[in-house]
Design an enzyme around this catalytic site. Structure first.
Site, PDB file in Angstrom:
ATOM      1  N   HIS A 196     120.006  27.025  69.550  1.00 55.41           N
ATOM      2  CA  HIS A 196     118.645  26.865  69.035  1.00 55.41           C
ATOM      3  C   HIS A 196     117.928  25.631  69.581  1.00 55.41           C
ATOM      4  CE1 HIS A 196     116.150  27.982  65.224  1.00 55.41           C
ATOM      5  NE2 HIS A 196     115.367  27.514  66.159  1.00 55.41           N
ATOM      6  N   ASP A 202     113.771  38.719  66.215  1.00 57.55           N
ATOM      7  CA  ASP A 202     114.249  37.366  66.497  1.00 57.55           C
ATOM      8  C   ASP A 202     114.435  36.591  65.189  1.00 57.55           C
ATOM      9  OD1 ASP A 202     114.434  35.087  68.705  1.00 57.55           O
ATOM     10  OD2 ASP A 202     113.323  34.265  67.003  1.00 57.55           O
ATOM     11  N   TYR A 243     116.809  30.065  59.859  1.00 57.58           N
ATOM     12  CA  TYR A 243     115.663  30.694  59.190  1.00 57.58           C
ATOM     13  C   TYR A 243     116.054  31.216  57.795  1.00 57.58           C
ATOM     14  CZ  TYR A 243     113.543  30.947  63.906  1.00 57.58           C
ATOM     15  OH  TYR A 243     113.049  30.666  65.162  1.00 57.58           O
ATOM     16  N   LYS A 287     120.369  32.648  66.379  1.00 57.16           N
ATOM     17  CA  LYS A 287     120.547  31.351  67.053  1.00 57.16           C
ATOM     18  C   LYS A 287     121.527  30.462  66.300  1.00 57.16           C
ATOM     19  CE  LYS A 287     115.612  31.694  68.111  1.00 57.16           C
ATOM     20  NZ  LYS A 287     115.012  32.236  66.884  1.00 57.16           N
TER      21      LYS A 287
HETATM   22  N1  LIG Z   1     113.288  28.824  69.070  1.00 59.63           N
HETATM   23  C1  LIG Z   1     112.497  28.110  68.298  1.00 59.63           C
HETATM   24  O1  LIG Z   1     112.671  26.899  68.116  1.00 59.63           O
HETATM   25  C2  LIG Z   1     111.356  28.796  67.608  1.00 59.63           C
HETATM   26  C3  LIG Z   1     110.332  28.027  67.020  1.00 59.63           C
HETATM   27  C4  LIG Z   1     109.287  28.710  66.398  1.00 59.63           C
HETATM   28  C5  LIG Z   1     109.266  30.100  66.391  1.00 59.63           C
HETATM   29  N2  LIG Z   1     110.280  30.809  66.960  1.00 59.63           N
HETATM   30  C6  LIG Z   1     110.292  32.296  66.961  1.00 59.63           C
HETATM   31  O2  LIG Z   1     109.035  32.763  67.464  1.00 59.63           O
HETATM   32  C7  LIG Z   1     108.436  33.610  66.492  1.00 59.63           C
HETATM   33  C8  LIG Z   1     106.930  33.524  66.590  1.00 59.63           C
HETATM   34  O3  LIG Z   1     106.465  32.210  66.440  1.00 59.63           O
HETATM   35  P1  LIG Z   1     105.804  31.675  65.105  1.00 59.63           P
HETATM   36  O4  LIG Z   1     106.257  32.535  63.990  1.00 59.63           O
HETATM   37  O5  LIG Z   1     106.104  30.256  64.983  1.00 59.63           O
HETATM   38  O6  LIG Z   1     104.243  31.783  65.338  1.00 59.63           O
HETATM   39  P2  LIG Z   1     103.231  32.836  66.048  1.00 59.63           P
HETATM   40  O7  LIG Z   1     103.840  34.172  66.150  1.00 59.63           O
HETATM   41  O8  LIG Z   1     102.688  32.167  67.252  1.00 59.63           O
HETATM   42  O9  LIG Z   1     102.044  32.850  64.980  1.00 59.63           O
HETATM   43  C9  LIG Z   1     102.215  33.323  63.688  1.00 59.63           C
HETATM   44  C10 LIG Z   1     100.894  33.142  62.942  1.00 59.63           C
HETATM   45  O10 LIG Z   1      99.884  33.984  63.525  1.00 59.63           O
HETATM   46  C11 LIG Z   1      99.310  34.806  62.526  1.00 59.63           C
HETATM   47  N3  LIG Z   1      99.033  36.109  63.158  1.00 59.63           N
HETATM   48  C12 LIG Z   1      99.914  36.937  63.751  1.00 59.63           C
HETATM   49  N4  LIG Z   1      99.305  38.007  64.272  1.00 59.63           N
HETATM   50  C13 LIG Z   1      97.989  37.874  63.988  1.00 59.63           C
HETATM   51  C14 LIG Z   1      96.850  38.654  64.258  1.00 59.63           C
HETATM   52  N5  LIG Z   1      96.926  39.803  64.935  1.00 59.63           N
HETATM   53  N6  LIG Z   1      95.638  38.197  63.826  1.00 59.63           N
HETATM   54  C15 LIG Z   1      95.534  37.025  63.157  1.00 59.63           C
HETATM   55  N7  LIG Z   1      96.595  36.247  62.856  1.00 59.63           N
HETATM   56  C16 LIG Z   1      97.815  36.665  63.280  1.00 59.63           C
HETATM   57  C17 LIG Z   1     100.328  34.889  61.425  1.00 59.63           C
HETATM   58  O11 LIG Z   1      99.695  35.043  60.187  1.00 59.63           O
HETATM   59  P3  LIG Z   1      99.985  36.303  59.201  1.00 59.63           P
HETATM   60  O12 LIG Z   1     101.460  36.357  58.957  1.00 59.63           O
HETATM   61  O13 LIG Z   1      99.189  35.942  57.973  1.00 59.63           O
HETATM   62  O14 LIG Z   1      99.450  37.508  59.902  1.00 59.63           O
HETATM   63  C18 LIG Z   1     100.986  33.524  61.495  1.00 59.63           C
HETATM   64  O15 LIG Z   1     100.251  32.574  60.759  1.00 59.63           O
HETATM   65  C19 LIG Z   1     109.006  33.085  65.168  1.00 59.63           C
HETATM   66  O16 LIG Z   1     108.793  33.951  64.096  1.00 59.63           O
HETATM   67  C20 LIG Z   1     110.442  32.871  65.562  1.00 59.63           C
HETATM   68  O17 LIG Z   1     111.135  34.087  65.580  1.00 59.63           O
HETATM   69  C21 LIG Z   1     111.314  30.165  67.572  1.00 59.63           C
END
Ligand SMILES: NC(=O)c1ccc[n+]([C@@H]2O[C@H](COP(=O)([O-])OP(=O)(O)OC[C@H]3O[C@@H](n4cnc5c(N)ncnc54)[C@H](OP(=O)(O)O)[C@@H]3O)[C@@H](O)[C@H]2O)c1
Length: 308
Positions: free
Chosen positions: A132, A69, A74, A99
């Site tokens: 998005h 994704d 990004y 997006k």
């Molecule tokens: N459509 C939208 O508006 C929107 C908004 C936000 C995100 N997104 C999408 O959703 C994806 C995921 O959301 P997100 O990146 O915001 O946050 P997330 O996946 O909820 O959380 C990421 C955080 O969790 C940590 N983490 C991941 N796996 C872990 C584990 N097994 N143990 C401990 N810590 C862990 C990561 O740290 P480390 O990297 O240090 O492991 C990072 O700090 C994004 O990358 C993006 O593709 C979309």
């Protein structure tokens, strides 16, 4: 366990527990048009360094992820495309999402933005194209997305961050309703109403921030720690298993290879009804990450320009 009828209302294929070999976790959900979308993917938000992103996506694909994704906003589509092309995995096995940013909402501008994204990705087709944010001229953008879909440039189209009222309005006024709405969902914000509304319009919810972006010290939350101990799993695995059992595809991000594997290894245990209810009790009913209903968010996101 057999097929699980999820709270999102759709049936997810082959959710039997089993050894996690990477490909095992590639269970999928069927979109309205029959396209299969993996239940777990890899998100690359905030991995803006090109070399790091390329390395991470390569590692993620090697670990077994088949859904990636990204987004124009990004600034890493090029790195994602490079890693996808270098992976050696058949393009048909991969599910790539990008997006459209708010600045490009509009009919002609969407078609242009899509071409630019595809150039950066270096791919011949896209699996899922999302609007998005529910801001800007997204009605015209949607008509352009319908055209891209009808022309076969993209296998599925959807939206992101659309609250129920905007989603229903779009569904009721367009030829092709969105197939997916990617929204914030995690144990602190279940989005039950949004998920229910999506279910009634055949829209698949997809969880962004599935680990709550690590906020509110989620990995040490006492409820999750207790459940994790019950199963000899980590709290991250418990949360991702909860998404899976709700039937909601999730796209966790991590830059660490071992966590990529950890986040996929969620098919060899099952949360009990009681444990699901314990996680239900963590819901605070609103986001502490972003408030899409505040005028300030509309103003802020409308002012983010990703190109001249
Ligand atoms: N459509 C939208 O508006 C929107 C908004 C936000 C995100 N997104 C999408 O959703 C994806 C995921 O959301 P997100 O990146 O915001 O946050 P997330 O996946 O909820 O959380 C990421 C955080 O969790 C940590 N983490 C991941 N796996 C872990 C584990 N097994 N143990 C401990 N810590 C862990 C990561 O740290 P480390 O990297 O240090 O492991 C990072 O700090 C994004 O990358 C993006 O593709 C979309």
């Amino acid at each position: 366990m057999g097929n699980v009828k999820s709270s999102a209302g759709q049936k997810t294929d082959s959710m039997e527990t089993g050894e996690n070999t990477g490909t095992d976790v590639m269970t999928s959900v069927k979109l309205r048009n029959g396209v299969q979308m993996p239940m777990v993917g890899y998100g690359v938000f905030q991995i803006t360094d090109g070399a790091q992103c390329e390395q991470c996506v390569g590692d993620a694909i090697a670990a077994g992820y088949r859904m990636i994704d990204t987004a124009a906003a990004y600034y890493n589509e090029e790195a994602v495309g490079k890693a996808v092309r270098a992976s050696g995995v058949d393009r048909k096995e991969l599910f790539i999402t990008t997006k459209l940013w708010v600045q490009d909402a509009g009919y002609d501008s969407t078609l242009r933005a899509f071409d630019e994204s595809m150039k950066r990705l270096g791919l011949s087709h896209l699996d899922l194209y999302l609007i998005h944010q529910p801001f800007g001229d997204y009605y015209s953008a949607w008509r352009a997305m319908e055209r891209l879909y009808q022309e076969g440039a993209v296998r599925a189209i959807g939206v992101s961050n659309f609250p129920p009222e905007r989603l229903v309005d779009l569904c009721m006024n367009q030829e092709i309703p969105p197939m997916v709405d990617q929204i914030e969902i995690h144990p602190f914000f279940h989005q039950q109403e949004a998920v229910r509304v999506m279910g009634s319009y055949g829209v698949i919810p997809e969880a962004w921030g599935p680990l709550s972006e690590g906020q509110k010290d989620i990995f040490h939350h006492k409820t999750l720690v207790k459940i994790a101990e019950n199963h000899g799993k980590t709290t991250a695995q418990v949360v991702l298993r909860w998404h899976l059992q709700r039937g909601i595809p999730a796209i966790p991000r991590t830059v660490h290879k071992e966590r990529m594997q950890e986040n996929l290894a969620i098919r060899d245990f099952v949360l009990s009804e009681k444990e699901m209810e314990m996680i239900d009790a963590m819901d605070i009913g609103h986001s502490e990450i972003i408030d899409h209903r505040c005028f300030c968010t509309a103003r802020q996101l409308n002012s983010v320009k990703i190109h001249d």
